[in-house]
Design a protein around this motif. Structure first.
Motif, short mmCIF file in Angstrom:
data_model
loop_
_atom_site.label_atom_id
_atom_site.label_comp_id
_atom_site.label_asym_id
_atom_site.label_seq_id
_atom_site.Cartn_x
_atom_site.Cartn_y
_atom_site.Cartn_z
N ARG A 1 0.85 -1.51 0.06
CA ARG A 1 0.08 -0.02 -0.05
C ARG A 1 0.77 1.29 0.00
NH1 ARG A 1 -4.85 -1.15 4.49
NH2 ARG A 1 -5.75 -3.04 3.30
N PHE A 2 2.16 1.19 0.76
CA PHE A 2 2.60 2.45 0.87
C PHE A 2 4.08 2.42 0.47
CE2 PHE A 2 -0.52 2.08 4.50
CZ PHE A 2 -1.35 3.15 4.04
N GLY A 3 4.42 1.37 -0.04
CA GLY A 3 5.99 1.43 -0.66
C GLY A 3 6.99 1.46 0.35
N LEU A 4 6.69 1.20 1.57
CA LEU A 4 7.88 1.09 2.55
C LEU A 4 7.87 -0.33 3.34
CD1 LEU A 4 7.19 4.78 3.83
CD2 LEU A 4 8.66 4.13 2.25
N ASP A 5 8.89 -0.44 3.83
CA ASP A 5 8.98 -1.66 4.74
C ASP A 5 8.19 -1.13 6.12
OD1 ASP A 5 11.25 -1.19 7.00
OD2 ASP A 5 11.85 -0.50 4.87
N LEU A 6 7.94 -2.08 6.87
CA LEU A 6 7.32 -1.77 8.19
C LEU A 6 8.19 -1.01 9.20
CD1 LEU A 6 4.62 -2.20 9.69
CD2 LEU A 6 5.60 -4.33 10.62
N GLY A 7 9.42 -1.16 9.40
CA GLY A 7 10.11 -0.55 10.10
C GLY A 7 10.46 1.03 9.57
N THR A 8 10.50 1.16 8.70
CA THR A 8 10.50 2.61 7.94
C THR A 8 9.29 3.52 8.19
OG1 THR A 8 12.18 2.06 6.21
CG2 THR A 8 10.99 3.99 6.03
N PHE A 9 8.13 2.54 7.96
CA PHE A 9 6.96 3.03 8.03
C PHE A 9 6.57 3.56 9.49
CE2 PHE A 9 2.17 2.78 8.62
CZ PHE A 9 1.78 3.61 7.46
N GLU A 10 6.88 2.58 10.50
CA GLU A 10 6.75 3.04 11.87
C GLU A 10 7.67 4.21 12.13
OE1 GLU A 10 5.66 -0.95 14.16
OE2 GLU A 10 7.83 -0.97 13.22
N SER A 11 8.89 4.16 11.86
CA SER A 11 9.72 5.13 12.30
C SER A 11 9.32 6.61 11.70
CB SER A 11 11.24 4.82 12.06
OG SER A 11 11.55 4.86 10.74
N ARG A 12 9.18 6.77 10.36
CA ARG A 12 9.01 7.72 9.70
C ARG A 12 7.62 8.29 9.59
NH1 ARG A 12 13.30 9.15 6.30
NH2 ARG A 12 12.23 11.01 6.43
N ILE A 13 6.65 7.36 9.31
CA ILE A 13 5.11 7.69 9.26
C ILE A 13 4.54 7.76 10.59
CG2 ILE A 13 2.92 7.30 8.07
CD1 ILE A 13 5.43 8.13 6.41
N VAL A 14 4.33 6.82 11.24
CA VAL A 14 3.83 6.61 12.59
C VAL A 14 4.59 7.55 13.34
CG1 VAL A 14 2.87 5.00 14.19
CG2 VAL A 14 2.84 4.06 12.06
N GLY A 15 5.77 7.47 13.41
CA GLY A 15 6.43 8.41 14.41
C GLY A 15 6.68 9.73 13.96
N TRP A 16 5.87 10.28 12.78
CA TRP A 16 5.86 11.66 12.34
C TRP A 16 5.10 12.77 13.53
CZ3 TRP A 16 1.70 15.07 11.35
CH2 TRP A 16 2.28 16.27 10.54
N SER A 17 5.97 13.91 13.60
CA SER A 17 4.98 14.97 14.46
C SER A 17 5.10 16.16 13.71
CB SER A 17 5.55 14.94 15.76
OG SER A 17 6.96 15.36 15.86
N PRO A 18 4.43 17.11 13.75
CA PRO A 18 4.63 18.16 13.42
C PRO A 18 5.95 18.95 13.78
CG PRO A 18 2.28 18.34 13.78
CD PRO A 18 3.18 16.87 14.49
N GLU A 19 5.98 18.77 15.01
CA GLU A 19 7.18 19.51 15.80
C GLU A 19 8.67 18.91 15.12
OE1 GLU A 19 3.57 19.31 18.28
OE2 GLU A 19 4.77 17.80 17.33
N ALA A 20 8.43 17.54 15.06
CA ALA A 20 9.73 17.01 14.26
C ALA A 20 10.14 17.38 12.94
CB ALA A 20 9.52 15.59 14.39
N THR A 21 9.13 17.69 12.39
CA THR A 21 9.38 18.33 10.89
C THR A 21 9.70 19.55 10.97
OG1 THR A 21 7.26 16.85 10.03
CG2 THR A 21 7.94 19.06 8.82
N ILE A 22 9.23 20.46 11.93
CA ILE A 22 9.56 21.82 11.98
C ILE A 22 11.18 21.78 12.38
CG2 ILE A 22 9.47 24.07 13.32
CD1 ILE A 22 6.46 23.53 13.34
N ARG A 23 11.48 20.95 13.38
CA ARG A 23 12.89 20.85 13.99
C ARG A 23 13.75 20.49 12.71
NH1 ARG A 23 15.93 20.49 18.49
NH2 ARG A 23 17.65 19.12 18.35
N ARG A 24 13.56 19.45 12.23
CA ARG A 24 14.33 18.87 11.01
C ARG A 24 14.63 19.78 10.05
NH1 ARG A 24 13.73 13.67 7.47
NH2 ARG A 24 15.64 13.72 6.21
N THR A 25 13.39 20.55 9.55
CA THR A 25 13.69 21.61 8.88
C THR A 25 14.62 22.70 9.05
OG1 THR A 25 11.70 21.40 7.62
CG2 THR A 25 12.61 23.41 7.30
N LEU A 26 14.37 23.26 10.41
CA LEU A 26 15.01 24.64 11.12
C LEU A 26 16.38 24.07 11.36
CD1 LEU A 26 12.40 26.37 12.74
CD2 LEU A 26 13.07 26.91 10.67
N ARG A 27 16.64 23.04 12.22
CA ARG A 27 17.75 22.57 12.89
C ARG A 27 18.88 21.45 11.92
NH1 ARG A 27 19.23 23.87 17.90
NH2 ARG A 27 20.75 22.28 17.56
#
Length: 179
Positions: free
Chosen positions: A131-157
């Motif tokens: 369905r999503f083209g990712l292995d389960l570990g990547t899906f868990e860490s990058r999608i399930v583990g996603w947060s707006p704060e992490a996106t902002i932090r990664r972009t700014l820092r």
């Protein structure tokens, strides 16, 4: 730019562009200092990355997405793992709590074509890959583990943090030579 235009897309204002330009300049100066330090150590300097103009565009785009309340779309365009497909459907899993994810994992596993074979994780992995083209570990860490704060932090820092780590690596290398 009119007040209306600024309200429609605050990322495209002179003030935001000025701040983004200053921020990109600080990043460039830090990176130049790190590269100079690496050259002095006789080590190939790190890649300079995109020019400040591209960084300004990235930062103004972030502000526009924050103002629109849609950091998921920004994440998908700038930070999503390579191979992600059906990002809109993946959004339903983004930022789930452990309990929510465990329930979702069970539902995904039960949707596997051969739902009686393999562990829950193996069956869910097959569905997530399809369905999503990712292995389960990547899906868990990058999608399930996603947060707006992490996106902002990664972009700014992200770039600054990378250069800080480069300085730490160079320091450890120097300390190792002295011992």
């Amino acid at each position: 730019m009119s007040l209306f235009d600024a309200l429609v897309d605050p990322g495209d204002t002179d003030a935001v562009r000025t701040v983004a330009g200053a921020f990109a300049g600080v990043e460039r100066d830090l990176h130049d200092a790190v590269a100079e330090h690496y050259r002095a150590l006789g080590v190939d300097p790190p890649d300079p990355g995109p020019p400040p103009e591209a960084r300004i565009e990235e930062l103004t785009e972030l502000v526009s997405h924050i103002a629109a309340g849609d950091l998921w779309a920004y994440f998908c365009s700038e930070h999503a793992p390579e191979g992600l497909k059906n990002a809109d459907a993946a959004r339903a899993f983004a930022g789930q709590s452990d309990d929510e994810w465990n329930e979702s994992l069970e539902r995904l596993a039960s949707a596997a074509p051969d739902a009686s074979e393999g562990s829950v994780r193996e069956r869910a992995d097959a569905v997530v890959r399809d369905r999503f083209g990712l292995d389960l570990g990547t899906f868990e860490s990058r999608i399930v583990g996603w947060s707006p704060e992490a996106t902002i932090r990664r972009t700014l820092r992200g770039r600054i943090d990378a250069d800080i780590e480069r300085i730490r690596l160079a320091t450890r290398a120097l300390e190792g030579e002295e011992t």
